[in-house]
Design an enzyme around this catalytic site. Structure first.
Site, PDB file in Angstrom:
ATOM      1  N   GLY A 123       0.832  -1.205   0.000  1.00 17.09           N
ATOM      2  CA  GLY A 123       0.000   0.000   0.000  1.00 17.09           C
ATOM      3  C   GLY A 123       0.867   1.255   0.000  1.00 17.09           C
ATOM      4  N   GLY A 146       2.488  -6.720   4.846  1.00 18.69           N
ATOM      5  CA  GLY A 146       3.899  -7.034   4.667  1.00 18.69           C
ATOM      6  C   GLY A 146       4.699  -6.645   5.885  1.00 18.69           C
ATOM      7  CG  ASN A 201      10.129 -11.369  13.651  1.00 22.42           C
ATOM      8  OD1 ASN A 201      11.211 -11.561  13.085  1.00 22.42           O
ATOM      9  ND2 ASN A 201       9.155 -12.261  13.611  1.00 22.42           N
ATOM     10  N   GLY A 211       8.070   1.338  15.835  1.00 23.11           N
ATOM     11  CA  GLY A 211       7.577   1.244  14.448  1.00 23.11           C
ATOM     12  C   GLY A 211       8.699   1.519  13.463  1.00 23.11           C
ATOM     13  CD  GLU A 267       5.638   5.561   7.326  1.00 23.70           C
ATOM     14  OE1 GLU A 267       4.642   5.357   7.979  1.00 23.70           O
ATOM     15  OE2 GLU A 267       5.618   6.195   6.261  1.00 23.70           O
TER      16      GLU A 267
END
Lengths: 727, 243, 329
Positions: A226, A454, A619, A690, A693
């Site tokens: 996306g 993903g 992970n 996170g 990006e």
């Protein structure tokens, strides 16, 4: 269990490598028929007439939706093209929909529609639009923000850099095109959609069609990529629902690849002027970052390219300014690291230019202007280990062997260059909900309405639940991508893990406590009459801590207690006061080595080394792929991607994957990524910030800086193509 | 991230008026009157050694697909997919890709661009990799077609499938079936000595050493927008050692 | 895609007969370009004649020491045939530089010759003006996006380029195209096969609509490994050429007996530069000689606003390709 951080293979890996993972266009249902969009071929004006007679007569055609006959929607908004009027705001705007029994028939009939337009003068000249540009904001943050006295400081600066950097329009182009299957059952609408925000899309569809949100269900088990374009709801989804209502059958719409270049978002064109002042010693005294970026004439979108300048370096005088230029193009939207990808390119190349002007190692310049606090608010960071990133990445890359002068490194006929840049991305978190269920078969279900795009979230959900419950991951199933589940935020802005895992942890804690409470109260249980503190649950067994041999299997316990699942649900909100106490950002350092053929022009990125400070890595295996994916995008930004617009018609001329160049396998050399891996527990209990990006940020600058080091040519207009390098 | 963006009105002055026709240059010449009833039926199946000697799935179900019959442009073809023969009477316009996805419901093969520019639709035809989106289904009578669904032997994965999982050679997974089908053919091409653009010596005709550079070039017909290329290269390298 | 009739044929005579009967019908071989254009509605044949079952896939040595390439041999099989790899490595390189392994497995030799341009104004019918697609409608590229367009041999009706790599090598190798029509076979020199646009840009080649390509005949090559195909593109693989060069030199102890030079990405056809070849013949190998040849090759270049870079790029590419072919690299 201790699965967090481990390089666990994706739990959905087998589905993906066998072709069994179901993407949104891959659901079959009785009566399914096909819709195809017809798009405008002019950039501005109105539809003066539409002849759909041939299309209606064509074989298999069930309906043709046009502005004349389309259902009027109570909640229609101008940002979408839902055939509510005759206006055309951009080339490629949906202006009709053809529905047919078969895909081939729908495509063909769509080509038979003849449209007469009344053409208006389009606004397509970006630079000419600067005088009439206007300010805006990004996610509620103002586009303009300054501190100190930039003009005064620039006047007094020993050294000054004043340059313009430009980046072109990009289109996201996930491999899976936008797709939706819409089906009505009375007033109930079910949509299988490839979406990054099923909850948001549900709310908007409900509003558009004037039905209760509870009447709308969005399902999306896998998103085939996306990168931002599947965040907003675009026209094709409500159009599919309108078509489904009209033909009273389920309707499937899949955008064709050229349709991905217009009506579903883009990274807007940017023009960024960077004025940087410094002392002779290299201390930054002032930065002005002035951005122009385009939007459509129907909706504002601000590409926040100067935002990273607000956080990157310690500088007493900073001015960040954004202006939006309205053009007759499709509305741009969030594209992987919106604002930050383009902004770090400009800022980090300007820093490289400054380093050369100072005759200073560009890494040294960055260390000299390192900031421990947020330079704008002076607040401390929730965690910042960028210095370690620089040091570790420089060592892994071998930066100390760098020669200073441009054109000083060679390999045969190729010039070699090394470049460095800083990476950053804000740490975001939103409210999220999750449920954890102990099932009668002894297995555990963890579920939330998030999206597998993903990012590996199926796997992360299971790891989080496994660790929280002390249960082997093999015993846990994950479910997501359904508005029937507890809602999760949009999967974007690198915030899925930070938002969703706390909800899972809390839900897990609740279901665990509930189980133990039930167990001690159950006369048939081996832990009967113990206090909850004295009992434990691990690996599917309920037992007394002091005598673990007296245990009972979860499935047996549930069977004896009515056979009903035991459930914990949690809705968890981020601590809003955190923003008053801390700034929270991820950082990283990226080094690139390029080879450039000085005669012919092509650049190869031979290797990239990056080290990230992103909090705790949940992970190692999937995180590595996320970092690498971002770097590949950064290489595309630097060298390849460029949507060429026909200046007269506002149509993208390379609206296909042969001529819109995304990097292919041969473009990507060795990539070495690693993380500092220190938990940032201010943000959430797992300490994860996170990672989707940050990899693209800085990378384009590192590549551009390496090209300068290789060739002595400073190309300030991306992408850096062979033709620009031999000019 | 999302926030509502404000909608604004803008007035674009109408200047001149111009007439544009449809995007189909031949709209005036075409008269389409194709009446039909759709008809698709799987008439049989077999198992046996197929393309690349891969074990084929044996399926006993007779698939009754949606329904059709055509007039002028209908054509009957027997497609052998993963060892199963499907007799299809269908529109001549149907590509192999759409025949697989929309008619046979074998959705493992993906549509990424529909124009031979991304490789997501890669399947093996008689052991050779092709873009199924640019190939008409009617041309494949008698061909052995292998899709991602036909690579694994039931529960047992093909070594390339295992290697892709192990090396995380994908993220979203959409390009993955095409990548894997492509890689299966790549290994065979390298074994028989096919050259690539980066093969240093064209005169040397033996088995090709699959260096990372060779793999990158040979896998460049499969675009991965997630950027999982390094994992893909590792996966192919690993599988090339085990096969 | 428009509805169309479909017919399989298994010999050249039937193919030629079939196509003569249906006006506007097309032969279907690999389909990589034709199906692509049919999806865009640029091509709308009422009938496709599937020629894949005609036995024209052979690649064999000819009595004169040349090689005959079957028109239906796949590009990948051609590039990898031992005769081609050994005697015409230039052709192998050119083919392998193009498209992707999947497309090369599908594309045929004959089809490669008939590839149509990648000009966006031709490929996207939303642009109403394209003289190649709709004769007389005008050329959108002249004042539009034309970074990738022709600098040589263009006209004010069309500035499109031919996209093939293989054909550039074939031009340098002086291939002959053997075609069959209703009246029998004829041979077209590769240099005469593709056309310049002039005032009729809608016609790409001199092949008649009812003719079938049966083979491409390569004369014996004295160049062997003294050849090089150089391709400059915007990404490392799977991209069309900005500029490409096929260079072949017949070398005898440092002296050039003869040379062949052709350019891709610069014209409406593979652009062979005989003037530059003449400048090389009889001379001693040297970089400065190559520079002269490059200048001569581009002397007639007439770039437009956004493709001036191609002149310099082509010169440099020629020098590099000759340098490698001549063994001076």
């Amino acid at each position: 269990m201790n699965t967090i951080g481990k390089p666990i293979s994706r739990v959905d890996g087998k589905l993906k490598v066998t072709g069994s993972a179901r993407y949104s266009a891959e659901f079959d249902m009785p009566g399914l028929c096909y819709a195809v969009l017809v798009q405008s071929t002019i950039p501005a004006g109105r539809i003066a007439g539409m002849d759909d007679s041939l299309a209606r007569k064509a074989a298999g055609v069930l309906a043709v939706l046009t502005p004349e006959n389309a259902q009027r929607l109570p909640g229609a908004e101008k940002r979408l093209s839902l055939l509510q009027d005759n206006q055309v705001y951009y080339n490629g705007q949906p202006v009709a929909v053809v529905v047919a029994e078969k895909l081939e028939e729908a495509h063909h009939a769509a080509s038979l529609i003849k449209i007469r337009y009344s053409v208006s003068a389009p606004k397509l000249d970006f630079v000419a639009g600067f005088p009439s540009s206007h300010p805006g904001n990004h996610n509620g943050e103002p586009g303009d923000m300054s501190w100190g006295d930039v003009d005064g400081a620039l006047k007094d600066s020993d050294i000054k850099i004043d340059q313009v950097y430009t980046t072109p329009i990009h289109h996201h182009n996930p491999m899976e095109p936008h797709a939706a299957i819409a089906q009505w059952n009375g007033d109930e609408l079910t949509v299988h959609e490839s979406a990054q925000d099923i909850s948001g899309h549900r709310a908007k569809l409900a509003k558009l069609f004037g039905v209760q949100e509870s009447n709308v269900r969005l399902i999306c088990l896998f998103v085939g990529g996306g990168f931002g374009c599947k965040g907003p709801l675009w026209s094709h989804v409500p159009l599919a629902a309108m078509a489904a209502r009209q033909v009273n059958r389920p309707v499937k719409i899949v955008l064709e690849r050229p349709q991905m270049f217009g009506p579903v978002g883009a990274r807007p064109r940017t023009h960024q002027r960077l004025t940087v002042g410094a002392t002779r010693e290299g201390k930054l005294t002032a930065i002005r970052h002035e951005v122009h970026a385009h939007t459509s004439v129907i909706e504002d979108y601000l590409e926040s390219s100067a935002f990273p300048t607000r956080v990157m370096y310690g500088c007493p005088n900073v001015s960040t300014i954004h202006r939006i230029v309205d053009l007759n193009l499709g509305t741009p939207t969030y594209t992987r690291a919106p604002g930050v990808a383009t902004g770090t390119y400009a800022l980090e190349v300007a820093m490289d230019e400054l380093a050369y002007k100072l005759n200073m190692d560009p890494l040294q310049l960055r260390l000299l202007n390192y900031t421990e606090n947020d330079p704008q608010t002076k607040l401390p960071f929730t965690g910042k280990h960028l210095r370690d990133c620089y040091t570790r990445a420089a060592e892994r890359f071998g930066w100390s062997n760098r020669t200073r002068e441009p054109r000083s490194m060679r390999d045969g006929s190729q010039l070699i260059g090394w470049g460095v840049a800083t990476e950053t991305y804000p740490a975001n978190r939103r409210p999220a909900s999750a449920l954890v269920r102990f099932k009668p078969d002894g297995r555990v279900l963890v579920a939330t309405g998030t999206h597998e795009i993903g990012n590996g979230i199926y796997t992360i959900m299971i790891q989080t639940a496994a660790d929280a419950l002390n249960v082997s991951p093999d015993l846990i199933d994950a479910q997501l991508g359904d508005t029937a589940l507890p809602p999760a935020p949009i999967t974007a802005g690198s915030m899925t893990v930070a938002s969703v895992t706390p909800a899972i942890q809390t839900a897990a804690e609740r279901v665990r406590t509930r189980l133990l409470q039930m167990a001690v109260a159950d006369s048939g249980s081996p832990v009967h009459d113990a206090s909850v503190d004295e009992v434990d649950f691990k690996d599917g067994l309920i037992f007394r801590k002091l005598s673990p041999n007296r245990s009972e299997k979860l499935g047996d316990f549930i069977a004896r207690n009515g056979g009903q699942p035991i459930e914990g649900i949690a809705h968890v909100e981020p601590d809003e006061t955190l923003k008053q106490k801390f700034a929270s950002h991820s950082f990283g350092a990226v080094f690139a080595e390029v080879s450039v053929d000085p005669d012919l022009g092509p650049t190869r990125v031979r290797r990239v080394t990056a080290v990230y400070d992103v909090g705790k890595v949940l992970n190692e295996k999937t995180a590595r792929s996320q970092f690498i994916g971002g770097i590949v995008w950064g290489i595309g930004l630097a060298l390849h991607e460029d949507s060429h617009m026909d200046a007269r018609t506002g149509r993208i001329v390379n609206e296909n994957l042969a001529d819109y160049h995304v990097p292919v396998n041969a473009d990507i050399g060795e990539i070495d990524v690693s993380a500092i891996d220190i938990a940032d527990t201010h943000l959430n209990p797992l300490g994860a910030r996170g990672i989707g990006e940050i990899g693209i940020t800085g990378t384009a600058a590192a590549v551009a800086n390496a090209i300068y080091h290789a060739t002595g040519k400073r190309i300030r207009d991306l992408p850096i193509t062979p033709q620009k390098l031999i000019a | 991230m999302t926030t509502e963006n404000s909608s604004r009105t803008s007035t674009v002055p109408e200047t001149d008026s111009e007439e544009y026709s449809s995007v189909n240059p031949a709209t005036d010449m075409i008269d389409c009157k194709l009446s039909r009833r759709d008809f698709v039926k799987t008439v049989g199946y077999f198992t046996g050694a197929g393309a690349l000697g891969l074990q084929l799935i044996s399926v006993e179900t007779i698939v009754e697909c949606a329904p059709l019959e055509f007039s002028a442009s209908a054509h009957t073809v027997e497609l052998t997919v993963n060892g199963l023969v499907h007799k299809l009477t269908m529109d001549t316009r149907v590509t192999l890709l759409d025949a697989l996805r929309e008619y046979l419901k074998l959705t493992g093969t993906k549509k990424g661009c529909d124009h031979g520019q991304c490789g997501a639709c890669t399947v093996l035809v008689n052991g050779r990799r092709i873009n199924s989106c640019l190939s008409l289904a009617v041309t494949h009578q008698g061909d052995q077609i292998t899709t991602i669904e036909g690579l694994s032997g039931g529960e047992e994965l093909h070594p390339l499938q295992t290697a892709f999982i192990e090396h995380d050679g994908f993220q979203c997974g959409y390009c993955t079936p095409g990548q894997i089908c492509s890689a299966v053919a790549l290994l065979e091409e390298a074994r028989r000595g096919d050259a690539s653009f980066v093969t240093p010596d064209l005169a040397h005709t033996g088995r090709v050493e699959l260096t990372p550079e060779e793999i990158r070039e040979r896998m460049s017909g499969n675009v991965c927008r997630c950027g999982a290329y390094p994992g893909i290269v590792q996966a192919v390298q690993t599988a090339s050692r085990t096969l | 895609m428009n509805p169309f009739e479909y017919q399989q044929v298994d010999e050249p005579a039937t193919a030629v007969d079939a196509i003569s009967r249906w006006r506007g019908s097309k032969f279907l071989a690999g389909g990589t370009n034709l199906i692509d254009l049919m999806k865009n509605t640029v091509e709308q044949p009422p009938k496709l004649i599937d020629i894949n079952h005609i036995p024209l896939r052979g690649i064999e040595q000819t009595p004169d020491g040349g090689v005959k390439l079957g028109a239906l041999a796949r590009n990948s099989d051609t590039a990898n045939h031992p005769l081609i790899r050994k005697n015409y490595p230039l052709l192998s390189q050119a083919i392998l530089s193009g498209a992707s392994p999947q497309l090369r497995n599908m594309a045929t030799n004959g089809g490669n010759l008939l590839q149509r341009t990648r000009c966006p104004y031709f490929m996207d019918p939303a642009f109403s003006r394209c003289n190649k697609r709709t004769p007389g409608s005008g050329c959108s590229a002249l004042e539009g996006f034309h970074e990738n367009h022709a600098i040589l041999g263009a006209s004010d009706q069309c500035i499109a380029t031919h996209p093939s790599d293989m054909c550039v090598a074939l031009a340098a190798l002086e291939a002959k195209v053997r075609v069959r029509g209703p009246k029998g076979e004829r041979i077209i020199a590769i240099g005469d096969f593709h056309r310049l646009p002039g005032t009729t840009p809608q016609i790409d080649t001199t092949l008649m609509p009812d003719e079938l390509i049966v083979s491409i005949d390569l004369p014996p090559s004295p160049y062997g490994s003294h050849s090089h195909y150089l391709k400059i593109r915007e990404r490392t693989s799977y991209a069309f050429a900005l500029v490409s060069v096929a260079a072949a030199i017949d070398v005898d102890s440092g002296w050039i007996r003869g040379a062949r030079l052709a350019l891709g990405g610069v014209a409406h056809k593979p652009w062979r530069v005989e003037a530059a070849e003449a400048a090389l013949a009889g001379q001693k190998l040297s970089i400065s000689l190559f520079e002269q040849a490059a200048s001569r090759a581009l002397s007639g270049a007439r770039p437009r606003r956004d493709n001036t870079y191609k002149v310099e790029m082509a010169k440099r590419a020629i020098i590099r390709a000759l340098t490698i072919a001549g063994g001076l690299a």
